[in-house]
Design an enzyme around this catalytic site. Structure first.
Site, PDB file in Angstrom:
ATOM      1  N   HIS A  20     -37.750  35.299 -17.755  1.00 20.25           N
ATOM      2  CA  HIS A  20     -36.636  35.051 -18.595  1.00 20.25           C
ATOM      3  C   HIS A  20     -35.078  36.204 -18.306  1.00 20.25           C
ATOM      4  O   HIS A  20     -34.956  35.968 -18.807  1.00 20.25           O
ATOM      5  CB  HIS A  20     -36.660  36.234 -20.060  1.00 20.25           C
ATOM      6  N   HIS A  29     -42.969  42.201 -16.051  1.00 19.12           N
ATOM      7  CA  HIS A  29     -41.630  40.800 -16.293  1.00 19.12           C
ATOM      8  C   HIS A  29     -40.992  40.583 -15.160  1.00 19.12           C
ATOM      9  O   HIS A  29     -40.243  40.352 -14.795  1.00 19.12           O
ATOM     10  CB  HIS A  29     -41.141  41.737 -17.413  1.00 19.12           C
ATOM     11  N   TYR A  84     -34.448  37.967 -16.260  1.00 23.30           N
ATOM     12  CA  TYR A  84     -34.133  39.423 -15.929  1.00 23.30           C
ATOM     13  C   TYR A  84     -34.972  40.187 -14.204  1.00 23.30           C
ATOM     14  O   TYR A  84     -34.128  38.897 -13.699  1.00 23.30           O
ATOM     15  CB  TYR A  84     -34.882  40.334 -17.039  1.00 23.30           C
TER      16      TYR A  84
HETATM   17  C1  LIG Z   1     -38.528  38.539 -31.444  1.00 20.71           C
HETATM   18  C2  LIG Z   1     -38.816  38.168 -29.369  1.00 20.71           C
HETATM   19  C3  LIG Z   1     -38.783  39.507 -29.397  1.00 20.71           C
HETATM   20  C4  LIG Z   1     -39.010  39.011 -27.531  1.00 20.71           C
HETATM   21  N1  LIG Z   1     -39.187  39.548 -26.773  1.00 20.71           N
HETATM   22  C5  LIG Z   1     -39.993  39.450 -25.279  1.00 20.71           C
HETATM   23  C6  LIG Z   1     -40.155  40.292 -24.833  1.00 20.71           C
HETATM   24  O1  LIG Z   1     -39.557  41.333 -24.707  1.00 20.71           O
HETATM   25  N2  LIG Z   1     -40.549  40.213 -23.627  1.00 20.71           N
HETATM   26  C7  LIG Z   1     -40.610  38.817 -23.314  1.00 20.71           C
HETATM   27  O2  LIG Z   1     -41.070  38.478 -21.943  1.00 20.71           O
HETATM   28  N3  LIG Z   1     -41.051  37.928 -23.934  1.00 20.71           N
HETATM   29  C8  LIG Z   1     -40.068  38.420 -25.546  1.00 20.71           C
HETATM   30  N4  LIG Z   1     -39.832  37.280 -26.002  1.00 20.71           N
HETATM   31  C9  LIG Z   1     -40.537  35.627 -26.352  1.00 20.71           C
HETATM   32  C10 LIG Z   1     -41.688  35.614 -26.789  1.00 20.71           C
HETATM   33  O3  LIG Z   1     -42.515  36.211 -25.810  1.00 20.71           O
HETATM   34  C11 LIG Z   1     -42.241  34.475 -26.562  1.00 20.71           C
HETATM   35  O4  LIG Z   1     -42.709  33.750 -24.982  1.00 20.71           O
HETATM   36  C12 LIG Z   1     -41.883  33.140 -27.110  1.00 20.71           C
HETATM   37  O5  LIG Z   1     -41.653  34.284 -28.902  1.00 20.71           O
HETATM   38  C13 LIG Z   1     -42.680  32.060 -27.735  1.00 20.71           C
HETATM   39  O6  LIG Z   1     -43.593  31.951 -27.712  1.00 20.71           O
HETATM   40  P1  LIG Z   1     -44.302  31.998 -29.850  1.00 20.71           P
HETATM   41  O7  LIG Z   1     -43.249  30.282 -29.559  1.00 20.71           O
HETATM   42  O8  LIG Z   1     -45.335  31.559 -29.568  1.00 20.71           O
HETATM   43  O9  LIG Z   1     -43.143  32.928 -30.445  1.00 20.71           O
HETATM   44  C14 LIG Z   1     -39.844  37.874 -27.617  1.00 20.71           C
HETATM   45  C15 LIG Z   1     -39.780  36.771 -28.468  1.00 20.71           C
HETATM   46  C16 LIG Z   1     -39.307  37.335 -29.717  1.00 20.71           C
HETATM   47  C17 LIG Z   1     -39.295  36.442 -30.422  1.00 20.71           C
END
Ligand SMILES: Cc1cc2nc3c(=O)[nH]c(=O)nc-3n(C[C@H](O)[C@H](O)[C@H](O)COP(=O)(O)O)c2cc1C
Length: 340
Positions: free
Chosen positions: A154, A151, A156
């Protein structure tokens, strides 16, 4: 399926309900990336996130991974260290969270998450964190995962080294682009040596500025990383679209991941705001090899089937994204009724 933390791993230990959640979303050959999973005691930031540094956690993952494999899925574990996006209450002995910097993330009293000022890692300490990633990768393989995703997105820890708005170091891990990318590339090298580069991916979000982690030249950062990763011949590079300015909001923008896609020799995964149509288009036009879906997959356990049939989708329920119920908003989204 994109990585999604769901905060249902009580006491940092993955729970049996995760076996149902992930297996509901498994199809033969489908790639699932796990929720962000802590690599060590100092990696943690929120309650109820799973970890993979203790024996008990490895054992808890095994039946979850088995459930995915029994349905033919491919399962990667996302390895995560929060760095400064944490609070001393979540840290061993109540110590300050560690980071590339000692600059804190602004503590927003209206948010449910609280942060306390970090402590800058010394140059000598950095190899111990690299080693924690290496050990966690080995643990993930022991638990049965097919591979790991570092990861690096974002805001981190890895991103705290990459981005010039956070990284204010003057040693060999700060300053120039090359120096800021050193930590991420050392993690990739160590993990690739441990489990093999064909089991390693990385997630990056050069354009995002979550947790005050923006960069003044995201395109150069993304390109430098994409090119440098080629040296290790890792399996994939997973980039978050520039339009994802926050974790869940989409903004119109003119930036694109295409230069990074062209620079990287392995499998290129994109994520962020994709629908069935524009996902297909991205693959058709060669802008990506794979498209990762987050929220649509969260709300549609049978998303691949629905895409195949171009069937209507369930809407996601945002208030239950991060609640702790083992069923509600987690494993109770309905499947398509194909008897109609
Ligand atoms: C509930 C939730 C939890 C997420 N947790 C993570 C995570 O643990 N690691 C990560 O890299 N991104 C995380 N994300 C971001 C998603 O992987 C993704 O990049 C983001 O939702 C945008 O894609 P989408 O439009 O298809 O939802 C999270 C998003 C959501 C909605």
């Amino acid at each position: 399926m994109a990585p999604m933390g769901r905060l249902r791993s009580y006491g940092y230990v993955p729970q049996p309900q995760a076996a149902l959640y992930y297996s509901q979303r498994t199809t033969p050959g489908g790639l699932l990336i796990s929720e962000a999973t802590g690599i060590s005691e100092t990696a943690m930031a929120y309650i109820n996130i799973g970890g993979i540094w203790r024996k008990e956690q490895i054992e808890a993952w095994k039946p979850i991974v088995d459930a995915v494999h029994s349905r033919g899925g491919v399962f990667f574990c996302q390895l995560w260290h929060a760095g400064r996006v944490s609070h001393r209450d979540w840290q061993p002995n109540g110590e300050a969270p560690v980071s590339s910097t000692d600059k804190p993330v602004a503590d927003d009293p209206s948010s449910q998450y609280r942060f306390t000022p970090p402590r800058r890692l010394t140059t000598e300490e950095i190899p111990t964190i690299v080693n924690d990633f290496r050990l966690a990768a080995r643990n993930a393989i022991e638990a049965g995962f097919d591979g790991v995703e570092i990861h690096g997105a974002h805001g981190y820890l890895v991103d705290q080294f990459l981005k010039d708005s956070v990284n204010d170091r003057t040693d060999s891990y700060g300053g120039s682009l090359e120096n800021r990318c050193r930590f991420a590339l050392e993690v990739i090298e160590a993990v690739s040596n441990e489990i093999g580069p064909d089991r390693v991916g990385i997630r990056l979000s050069p354009f995002a500025n979550y947790m005050e982690s923006g960069d003044s030249d995201p395109k150069s950062l993304g390109l430098y990383m994409a090119k440098s990763l080629n040296r290790f011949e890792i399996l994939y590079c997973h980039m978050v679209e520039p339009r994802m300015k926050t974790v869940s909001e989409i903004f119109e923008c003119t930036e694109s991941l295409t230069p990074m896609r062209k620079a990287f020799n392995g499998t290129f995964i994109v994520a962020g705001g994709y629908t069935r149509e524009d996902g297909n288009k991205a693959v058709e036009e060669g802008r990506a090899d794979l498209v990762a879906y987050g929220r649509l997959f969260l709300a549609n356990p049978d998303l691949p089937r629905r895409f195949e049939l171009d069937a209507p989708l369930n809407k996601y329920d945002r208030p239950s994204f991060y609640t702790t119920d083992p069923v509600v908003g987690y494993t109770d989204y309905p499947f398509l009724d194909t008897t109609d």
